[in-house]
Scaffold this active site. Structure first.
Site, mmCIF file in Angstrom:
data_model
loop_
_atom_site.group_PDB
_atom_site.id
_atom_site.type_symbol
_atom_site.label_atom_id
_atom_site.label_comp_id
_atom_site.label_asym_id
_atom_site.label_seq_id
_atom_site.Cartn_x
_atom_site.Cartn_y
_atom_site.Cartn_z
ATOM 1 N N ASP A 262 0.819 -1.212 0.000
ATOM 2 C CA ASP A 262 0.000 0.000 0.000
ATOM 3 C C ASP A 262 0.855 1.264 0.000
ATOM 4 O OD1 ASP A 262 -2.353 1.542 0.261
ATOM 5 O OD2 ASP A 262 -2.196 1.534 2.449
ATOM 6 N N GLU B 245 3.163 -8.017 7.323
ATOM 7 C CA GLU B 245 1.869 -8.607 6.979
ATOM 8 C C GLU B 245 1.911 -9.635 5.862
ATOM 9 O OE1 GLU B 245 -1.261 -5.790 6.478
ATOM 10 O OE2 GLU B 245 -1.198 -5.233 8.598
ATOM 11 N N TYR C 104 -6.751 -2.737 12.933
ATOM 12 C CA TYR C 104 -7.537 -1.560 12.523
ATOM 13 C C TYR C 104 -8.984 -1.638 13.007
ATOM 14 C CZ TYR C 104 -3.574 0.063 9.904
ATOM 15 O OH TYR C 104 -2.332 0.543 9.575
ATOM 16 N N GLU D 67 0.777 -1.217 14.098
ATOM 17 C CA GLU D 67 -0.076 -0.313 13.325
ATOM 18 C C GLU D 67 -1.459 -0.284 13.956
ATOM 19 O OE1 GLU D 67 -0.346 -1.011 9.063
ATOM 20 O OE2 GLU D 67 1.807 -1.408 8.920
HETATM 21 C C1 GCB Z 1 -1.567 -2.226 6.757
HETATM 22 C C2 GCB Z 1 -0.277 -2.157 6.043
HETATM 23 C C3 GCB Z 1 0.084 -0.762 5.609
HETATM 24 C C4 GCB Z 1 -1.141 -0.079 5.050
HETATM 25 C C5 GCB Z 1 -2.195 -0.006 6.141
HETATM 26 C C6 GCB Z 1 -3.491 0.650 5.668
HETATM 27 O O1 GCB Z 1 -1.870 -3.125 7.481
HETATM 28 O O2 GCB Z 1 0.777 -2.719 6.788
HETATM 29 O O3 GCB Z 1 1.108 -0.831 4.656
HETATM 30 O O4 GCB Z 1 -0.864 1.184 4.528
HETATM 31 O O5 GCB Z 1 -2.514 -1.287 6.571
HETATM 32 O O6 GCB Z 1 -3.622 1.841 5.814
HETATM 33 O O7 GCB Z 1 -4.351 -0.069 5.151
#
Ligand code: GCB
Length: 591
Positions: A162, A413, A468, A503
Site C-alpha cells: 500500500d 503482513e 484496525y 499499526e
Molecule cells: C496495513 C499495512 C500498511 C497499510 C495499512 C493501511 O496493514 O501494513 O502498509 O498502509 O494497513 O492503511 O491499510
C-alpha cells in the site's frame, strides 16, 4: 559494507546533482548499448529523487521498465595510486552500472547500497562517463514483490503493498577513495555489567597486511579504551550508556599501521546498550521499554522516496513534538542518514526489510481480490525466499552497528494464516538470528492471522501486530471496536511474549469535521487512537504503540484511497491533524 567517509586516509566526493536521464520502457538501451555514448534525447533529472513526480506526465508516473541515468564524473587529481570506489546508496529496485564502456556492478533490491572498485577503469584528474540503468519492475521474485501484467494500456505494474512504487536514484551517489590496504568491515556488539561497558569488535581488512589498533574515544576526544588486534574487547570503565532519549555515542577509531606509517583509519559511532526480551517485557539496558511512535514512510511531494536532510530533520522534530520515542522503518530499510540521526538522538528503531505484500488475499486494505495461494511454485516460491534471504543479509550487514536498531522485522503482513508460511519463514528467522544473535526478530502480523491462526508467531521473539478496529473492522462503532481489540490483544498476551501494536489508526481528511463520530473526520481519527490507548493500558503485555502513519503518503489508485493513504496524523505537507494533538496529550501530557 562501510559507508564512505572523509578522514586522514579517505576522501569522498558526492555525485548528487542533475544527471542526464532517459526513460526506456521498450528496453532498447540494453540492446543498443546506451552506456557507450552520451544518452540521446536526455533531460536532466535530480539525484537523489524518484523520477515519477518530477515530470507531469503519466509516462513518468506510471513508467514500467528501465530508466537510464548518466553523468560525467571527474576523478580528483589527488587520488593517484589510491583505491577508487563508486557507490550508490540505493537504486530502486535494481541497477546495472557502467564506467565508460565497462559494466562494473549490478545490484538487486532498491533500499540497500552497493559499490564497485573502479580503480583500474579511471585516471585521476580525468573525467569518465558513469551510466546506470535502473529498473522498477516488481516480480514474484523481487523484494518487495509484484507482477507486471499486459493490459490494453500496455505493461502495467501490480503489487499488493500500500505505497506508490516510486523508483529511481533515491539516495546519494558517491565516488570515494581508500588506501589499497583498508578496513573493509567492522562489527561491534556491546554489553555492560556493574557500570563497566564491553565493546566486542571484529575488524575485516583487505588488500594486504597491517597492524590493527582500535581506540574508543569519548565525545570530548579523550581516549577511553584501546586495544591491538583485529578482534577483541574494549573495556569501558564508568560507561555512559546509549539510552532511549539520550543518544550517547563513543567513536571507535580503527587504525591500520605498517610500522609507524598510518595505512588506513575509519571512525565508527558506537553506543553501548543491551536489548533483551524477557517474558512480556522488552528491555533496553535492563529497563522495560515502551514503544511510542509511528510507522513511517520515506515519502514526500515532488521528490517521492528520495532522502532529504531538511525533511528528515523536520520529521524527527515533529516526532519529538508528539512525544514519540521510536518508529518502524515501514516498509523497507531507510536511508542510513536516518539511522545515524536516530543513534544521535536516542530514538529507538524497528528496522524492516522491504518484504511487504507477500499476501495475496490482502491488498491495500481490500480483502479477497486475489484467490491464488500466496506460497506456491507459481507465486512466492523458493526463489522468492532466496531473494528475501539476501534482503535480510544486506539489511543486517548495513545496520548491525546502529544502537538505535533494537528489533528486526523481516516482513510486513505476509500471509501467515497459510500453513506454507511456516516453511517459508522458519529458515528466514533462523538466518536473521544467525547473522545477529544480539537482537530479537519478528514478522509483523495482519488481522487475517490472529493468535490462534498465525503459523509463525511461536517462531518470533516479539508479537508485532497491525490492527484496525474502528476502521476496517467495526467502522464507526468504537464500542464494538474496543471490545474486539481488547479480546484480540489478550489472546496475543497468552503467547507469553511482548506485544507491540505496530499499526493502528484511521484515515482522516484534514479539515473534515463532525460532532458525531463519523469516519474520515479528524475527530474520528483521534477517537480511534484514544479508544486504542484505553485498551493498550489495560493489557499488560502491550509494550508498544506505533500509530499508522506519521504522515499521509502516496499509494497506487484505489477506491479506499483519496489522494493516497490518509492515516497520517500529519498531512503529507506535515501539518498536524487533530490526532497529532491527541498524541501530544497522551505522550507528553500536554493539554
Ligand atoms: C496495513 C499495512 C500498511 C497499510 C495499512 C493501511 O496493514 O501494513 O502498509 O498502509 O494497513 O492503511 O491499510
Amino acid at each position: 559494507m562501510l559507508r564512505p567517509q572523509d578522514g586522514p586516509t579517505r576522501e569522498r566526493k558526492s555525485l548528487d546533482g542533475l544527471w542526464r536521464f532517459a526513460l526506456d520502457a521498450e528496453g532498447a538501451g540494453r540492446r543498443e548499448g546506451w552506456w557507450t555514448r552520451p544518452l540521446e534525447a536526455a533531460r536532466l533529472m535530480p539525484v537523489p529523487a524518484s523520477y515519477n513526480d518530477i515530470v507531469p506526465s503519466p509516462d513518468y508516473r506510471d513508467h514500467v521498465g528501465d530508466a537510464w541515468y548518466q553523468s560525467d564524473v571527474r576523478v580528483p587529481v589527488g587520488w593517484e595510486g589510491r583505491r577508487i570506489v563508486l557507490r550508490f546508496d540505493a537504486a530502486t529496485h535494481r541497477g546495472t552500472v557502467w564506467v565508460g564502456d565497462v559494466q562494473v556492478a549490478a545490484h538487486e533490491g532498491g533500499y540497500t547500497p552497493f559499490e564497485a572498485d573502479i580503480t583500474s577503469r579511471v585516471t585521476p584528474g580525468t573525467s569518465v562517463r558513469v551510466t546506470i540503468v535502473v529498473n522498477n519492475e516488481l516480480t514474484w521474485q523481487s523484494i518487495p514483490p509484484g507482477e507486471v501484467v499486459e493490459t490494453p494500456a500496455g505493461r502495467t505494474q501490480r503489487y499488493h503493498h500500500d505505497f506508490f512504487n516510486y523508483a529511481g536514484l533515491h539516495r546519494s551517489v558517491w565516488l570515494h577513495s581508500t588506501p589499497h590496504t583498508h578496513v573493509d568491515d567492522i562489527t561491534v556488539t556491546t554489553t555492560y555489567d556493574d557500570g563497566v561497558g564491553r565493546v566486542d569488535y571484529a575488524i575485516e581488512l583487505t588488500g594486504g597486511d597491517a597492524q590493527v589498533t582500535t581506540t574508543l574515544l569519548a565525545p570530548d576526544g579523550s581516549e577511553v579504551a584501546g586495544q591491538v588486534g583485529a578482534t577483541g574487547t574494549l573495556v569501558v570503565p564508568d560507561v555512559h550508556l546509549w539510552q532511549p532519549g539520550e543518544g550517547f555515542l563513543y567513536d571507535l577509531r580503527v587504525a591500520l599501521h605498517d610500522g609507524e606509517r598510518l595505512v588506513d583509519s575509519y571512525d565508527l559511532k558506537v553506543g553501548v546498550r543491551t536489548v533483551e526480551v524477557r517474558g512480556h517485557e522488552f528491555l533496553v539496558n535492563g529497563e522495560p521499554f515502551y514503544f511510542r511512535g509511528f510507522g513511517k514512510h520515506e515519502d514526500a511531494a515532488v521528490r517521492g522516496k528520495a532522502h532529504d536532510d531538511a525533511l528528515m530533520v523536520h520529521d524527527f522534530e515533529l516526532m519529538a513534538w508528539t512525544g514519540a520515542n521510536s518508529f518502524r522503518t515501514a516498509h523497507y530499510p531507510y536511508a542510513e542518514e536516518v539511522l545515524d540521526y536516530a543513534d544521535r538522538h536516542g530514538i529507538v528503531v524497528i528496522d524492516e526489510t522491504a518484504a511487504v505484500g507477500l499476501n495475496l488475499p490482502l491488498s491495500g486494505g481490500m480483502i479477497g481480490q486475489d484467490k491464488r495461494p500466496t506460497f506456491s511454485d507459481e507465486t512466492f516460491n523458493d526463489a522468492t525466499r532466496a531473494a528475501h534471504a539476501q534482503a535480510i543479509r544486506e539489511l543486517v550487514a548495513r545496520d548491525k552497528n546502529h544502537p538505535s536498531v533494537v528489533l528486526w522485522s523481516i516482513a510486513n503482513e505476509p500471509d501467515t494464516a497459510s500453513p506454507a508460511s511456516r516453511t517459508y519463514f522458519g529458515p528466514l528467522l533462523d538466518l536473521t538470528r544467525g547473522l545477529d544473535p544480539t537482537r530479537p526478530v519478528g514478522v509483523v502480523n495482519m488481522f487475517l492471522a490472529p493468535a490462534a491462526v498465525c503459523q509463525v508467531s511461536d517462531l518470533c521473539d516479539v508479537a508485532m501486530v497491525n490492527r484496525y478496529f474502528g476502521w476496517y473492522v467495526h467502522t464507526g462503532d468504537l464500542e464494538a471496536a474496543e471490545r474486539s481489540l481488547e479480546a484480540e490483544l489478550r489472546e496475543w498476551s497468552r503467547k507469553g511474549k511482548p506485544v507491540i501494536v505496530t499499526e493502528y489508526g484511521a484515515d482522516a481528511l484534514p479539515g473534515l469535521h463532525a460532532v458525531q463520530g463519523e469516519p474520515w473526520t479528524e475527530e474520528y481519527q483521534a477517537a480511534v487512537l484514544e479508544m486504542s490507548h484505553r485498551v493498550f493500558d489495560r493489557v499488560d503485555a502491550v509494550v508498544g504503540e506505533h500509530v499508522w502513519n506519521f504522515a499521509d503518503f502516496a499509494t497506487s489508485y484505489g477506491v479506499t484511497r483519496v489522494d493516497g493513504n490518509r492515516k497520517g496524523v500529519f498531512t503529507r505537507e506535515r501539518r498536524p491533524k487533530a490526532a497529532a494533538y491527541a498524541l501530544r496529550r497522551r505522550w507528553l501530557g500536554e493539554v
